[in-house]
Write a protein that holds these residues in place. Structure first.
Motif, short mmCIF file in Angstrom:
data_model
loop_
_atom_site.label_atom_id
_atom_site.label_comp_id
_atom_site.label_asym_id
_atom_site.label_seq_id
_atom_site.Cartn_x
_atom_site.Cartn_y
_atom_site.Cartn_z
N THR A 147 0.84 -1.15 0.11
CA THR A 147 -0.16 0.08 -0.07
C THR A 147 0.81 1.29 -0.20
OG1 THR A 147 -0.13 0.17 2.20
CG2 THR A 147 -1.72 -1.36 1.48
N GLY A 148 0.43 2.40 -0.36
CA GLY A 148 0.87 3.70 -0.28
C GLY A 148 1.55 3.98 0.99
N SER A 149 0.73 3.63 1.98
CA SER A 149 1.10 4.03 3.25
C SER A 149 2.27 3.23 3.70
CB SER A 149 -0.29 3.49 4.36
OG SER A 149 -1.14 4.12 4.08
N GLU A 150 2.54 2.00 3.23
CA GLU A 150 3.45 1.10 3.61
C GLU A 150 4.78 1.48 2.89
OE1 GLU A 150 2.82 -2.99 2.51
OE2 GLU A 150 4.48 -3.81 3.62
N ALA A 151 4.82 1.97 1.78
CA ALA A 151 5.70 2.51 1.03
C ALA A 151 6.32 3.64 1.55
CB ALA A 151 5.46 2.58 -0.27
N ASN A 152 5.23 4.74 2.13
CA ASN A 152 5.69 5.89 2.84
C ASN A 152 6.35 5.69 4.31
OD1 ASN A 152 4.99 7.77 0.78
ND2 ASN A 152 2.98 7.98 1.60
N GLU A 153 5.52 4.70 4.91
CA GLU A 153 6.37 4.38 6.25
C GLU A 153 7.89 3.84 6.15
OE1 GLU A 153 3.95 3.73 9.09
OE2 GLU A 153 5.59 3.09 10.45
N ALA B 34 -1.03 17.71 3.82
CA ALA B 34 -0.70 16.59 3.13
C ALA B 34 -1.43 15.19 3.54
CB ALA B 34 0.79 16.43 3.56
N PHE B 35 -1.19 14.33 2.58
CA PHE B 35 -1.86 13.06 2.82
C PHE B 35 -0.99 12.10 2.72
CE2 PHE B 35 -4.04 8.98 2.21
CZ PHE B 35 -4.61 8.94 3.13
N HIS B 36 -0.34 11.19 3.46
CA HIS B 36 0.50 10.14 3.34
C HIS B 36 0.17 8.94 3.53
CE1 HIS B 36 3.53 13.31 2.06
NE2 HIS B 36 3.54 13.97 3.35
N GLY B 37 -1.12 8.67 4.16
CA GLY B 37 -1.58 7.39 4.52
C GLY B 37 -2.02 7.19 5.87
N LEU C 236 7.15 15.45 0.45
CA LEU C 236 5.95 16.11 0.01
C LEU C 236 5.47 15.51 -1.22
CD1 LEU C 236 6.81 19.36 -2.14
CD2 LEU C 236 8.48 17.45 -1.85
N GLU C 237 4.03 15.71 -1.22
CA GLU C 237 3.46 15.10 -2.60
C GLU C 237 3.56 16.31 -3.46
OE1 GLU C 237 -0.86 14.13 -1.31
OE2 GLU C 237 -0.05 15.39 0.28
N PRO C 238 4.01 16.27 -4.76
CA PRO C 238 4.22 17.26 -5.91
C PRO C 238 2.78 17.87 -6.07
CG PRO C 238 5.35 15.33 -6.61
CD PRO C 238 4.62 14.82 -5.23
N VAL D 250 9.86 12.32 -2.39
CA VAL D 250 8.43 12.70 -3.10
C VAL D 250 7.34 11.54 -2.88
CG1 VAL D 250 9.26 14.62 -4.64
CG2 VAL D 250 9.39 12.30 -5.40
N ASP D 251 6.23 11.67 -2.59
CA ASP D 251 5.44 10.85 -2.30
C ASP D 251 4.38 10.96 -3.61
OD1 ASP D 251 2.86 9.77 -1.94
OD2 ASP D 251 2.41 10.37 0.19
N GLU D 252 4.75 9.97 -4.42
CA GLU D 252 4.08 10.09 -5.76
C GLU D 252 3.07 8.81 -5.84
OE1 GLU D 252 5.06 11.42 -9.23
OE2 GLU D 252 7.11 12.29 -8.74
N VAL D 253 2.40 8.52 -4.73
CA VAL D 253 1.54 7.44 -4.70
C VAL D 253 0.30 7.90 -5.45
CG1 VAL D 253 -0.30 6.41 -3.03
CG2 VAL D 253 2.24 6.61 -2.26
N GLN D 254 -0.14 9.17 -5.33
CA GLN D 254 -1.15 9.57 -6.16
C GLN D 254 -0.66 10.04 -7.71
OE1 GLN D 254 -5.05 12.35 -5.74
NE2 GLN D 254 -4.54 11.14 -4.10
N THR D 255 0.56 10.71 -7.79
CA THR D 255 0.79 11.55 -8.99
C THR D 255 1.61 10.64 -9.94
OG1 THR D 255 2.86 12.27 -7.67
CG2 THR D 255 0.70 13.85 -7.77
N GLY E 205 2.55 4.01 -5.41
CA GLY E 205 1.16 3.21 -5.14
C GLY E 205 0.00 3.29 -6.02
N LYS E 206 -1.17 3.40 -5.66
CA LYS E 206 -2.30 3.43 -6.50
C LYS E 206 -1.91 3.10 -7.93
CE LYS E 206 -4.76 6.85 -3.68
NZ LYS E 206 -4.13 7.49 -2.84
N GLY E 207 -1.81 3.92 -8.84
CA GLY E 207 -1.57 3.61 -10.29
C GLY E 207 -0.63 2.66 -10.83
C1 LIG Z 1 -3.81 7.10 -1.31
C2 LIG Z 1 -2.51 8.08 -0.83
C3 LIG Z 1 -1.42 7.26 0.14
C4 LIG Z 1 -1.99 6.19 0.71
O1 LIG Z 1 -1.91 5.03 0.08
P1 LIG Z 1 -2.75 3.72 0.51
O2 LIG Z 1 -2.42 2.71 -0.56
O3 LIG Z 1 -4.21 4.14 0.89
O4 LIG Z 1 -2.03 3.18 1.82
C5 LIG Z 1 -0.34 8.10 0.47
N1 LIG Z 1 -0.20 9.10 0.16
C6 LIG Z 1 -0.71 9.79 -1.20
C7 LIG Z 1 -0.29 11.06 -1.65
C8 LIG Z 1 -1.88 9.11 -1.41
O5 LIG Z 1 -2.76 9.65 -2.48
#
Ligand SMILES: *Cc1c(COP(=O)(O)O)cnc(C)c1O
Length: 388
Positions: free
Chosen positions: A98-104, A130-133, A182-184, A215-220, A244-246
């Protein structure tokens, strides 16, 4: 309320719909109703619902090998990591779920780097909004106001400053600071892009003070913003990136990527039962092969331009606000109107859109959405806005 839903923990208010099937930009519910999906599992289904690219990779790999343990290499893990390295500025990859786990993992890696290279420095500067998980530590790293009072005491070591405020970052740096994360483009905050001068300024500050830029590119990431990774569009090289995500095109996989100089984990410090499993990495590899095709990004940017134009026309017609974002991560301000109300009315008319903020709607359609489907989405929004 339908009794069968009582078995599900109510972590979010869900409409009483059961989705049963998906194809491209469309979802079908148990009543046979058809929905146009501009949420796509929260910007997860890069190629739409049940793309044959994803489904074939998944079913073929499922018949070969599903899990050989994270303590062994497997083919798709190795191939997928090399593909990510080939197309980015990073040298090594750690896969997670998950994105959270990658950020952790990124936070752990930064702290380890601080221990080895910076006299035990451990603090990360992160940003308001910011949203990191949703693990305890990534909630601590997040700057979402609603998170602040939850589950205290959270992990210490995060200094929050306003986004796009370089002076505030400079002031927040002290001897114990190890990273800026940061998220870009802040996604959950309502699609707020970093100013180019801000990101470039962060890179310069990080160099000056010997900090890691994460850079948290989980969404971008993964072509969502019209370049394979958003950092490319700013012309900078981060030290660490999370995806993550995509990345999985719908299946759960995430990744932590780092420059060689930051790859300081030693055996026993990081891991995870499912990490790098061949089932998910095979899907991710198929997604990466598709989004790195020569014309893929051109298509994303053309669709982006078209959707942006249509949203701006809507904004003009109904006196809404600003249209912003990049690629197919776009938002529109709804002025006085409650975005949740608009999203709820759109749902009635079988269009799924997301309301991340009180007065902003977010669009994160499949990267291969058709122009006709964009027209249909705009048409439904237009009907809804006329009725409000
Ligand atoms: C969704 C998101 C996360 C968390 O990802 P999960 O897969 O829900 O844990 C982290 N950072 C950003 C920027 C996100 O959009």
């Amino acid at each position: 309320m339908n009794k069968q839903f009582d078995a599900i923990m109510p972590i979010t208010p869900r409409p009483e719909i059961i989705f049963e099937q998906g194809e491209g930009s469309w979802l079908y519910d148990s009543q046979g109703e058809k929905y146009l999906d501009c949420v796509q599992g929260w910007a997860v289904n890069t190629l739409g619902h049940c793309s044959p690219i994803v489904t074939n990779a998944l079913t073929q790999q499922a018949g070969r090998l599903i899990n050989a343990s994270p303590a062994f290499y497997n083919g798709p893990m190795v191939e997928c990591a090399n593909k990510l390295i080939e197309h980015s500025v990073f040298d090594q990859v750690f896969f997670a779920n998950t994105g959270s786990e990658a950020n952790e993992g990124a936070i752990k890696l930064a702290r380890k780097w601080g221990k080895v290279h910076k006299d035990g420095a451990y603090k990360c500067i992160t940003f308001d909004g910011a949203f990191h998980g949703r693990t305890l530590t990534t909630m601590a790293a997040s700057g979402k106001a609603a998170f602040a009072p939850m589950f205290e005491p959270k992990t210490p070591g995060f200094t929050k400053v306003p986004y796009n405020d370089l002076g505030a970052v400079a002031e927040a740096i002290d001897a114990e600071t190890v990273a800026i994360m940061l998220e870009p483009i802040q996604g959950e905050a309502g699609v707020i892009p970093a100013d180019p001068e801000f990101i470039n300024g962060l890179r310069a500050l990080a160099d000056e003070h010997d900090l890691l830029l994460v850079v948290d590119e989980v969404q971008t990431g993964i072509a969502r913003t019209g370049s394979l990774f958003a950092y490319e569009s700013y012309g900078i090289e981060p030290d660490i990136m999370t995806l993550g995500k995509g990345l999985g095109g719908g299946v759960p996989i995430s990744a932590l990527l780092a420059k060689a100089s930051c790859c300081v984990f030693e055996a026993g410090e990081q891991g995870g039962t499912y990490n790098g499993n061949p089932l998910m990495t095979a899907v991710s590899l198929a997604v990466l092969n598709e989004v790195t095709r020569p014309d893929f990004l051109v298509g994303v940017n053309k669709r982006s331009e078209y959707l942006t134009q249509q949203l701006m026309a809507l904004s003009e017609q109904f006196g809404l606000g600003n249209v912003r974002g990049k690629g197919l991560l776009l938002a529109i301000d709804t002025g006085e109107l409650e975005s949740a109300k608009i999203a709820a009315e759109c749902l009635q008319k079988k269009l799924l859109i997301n309301a991340p903020q009180q007065h902003a709607l977010r669009f994160m359609p499949a990267l291969n959405i058709s122009y006709a489907e964009i027209d249909q989405a705009i048409e439904i929004m237009s009907e809804v806005l006329s009725s409000l």
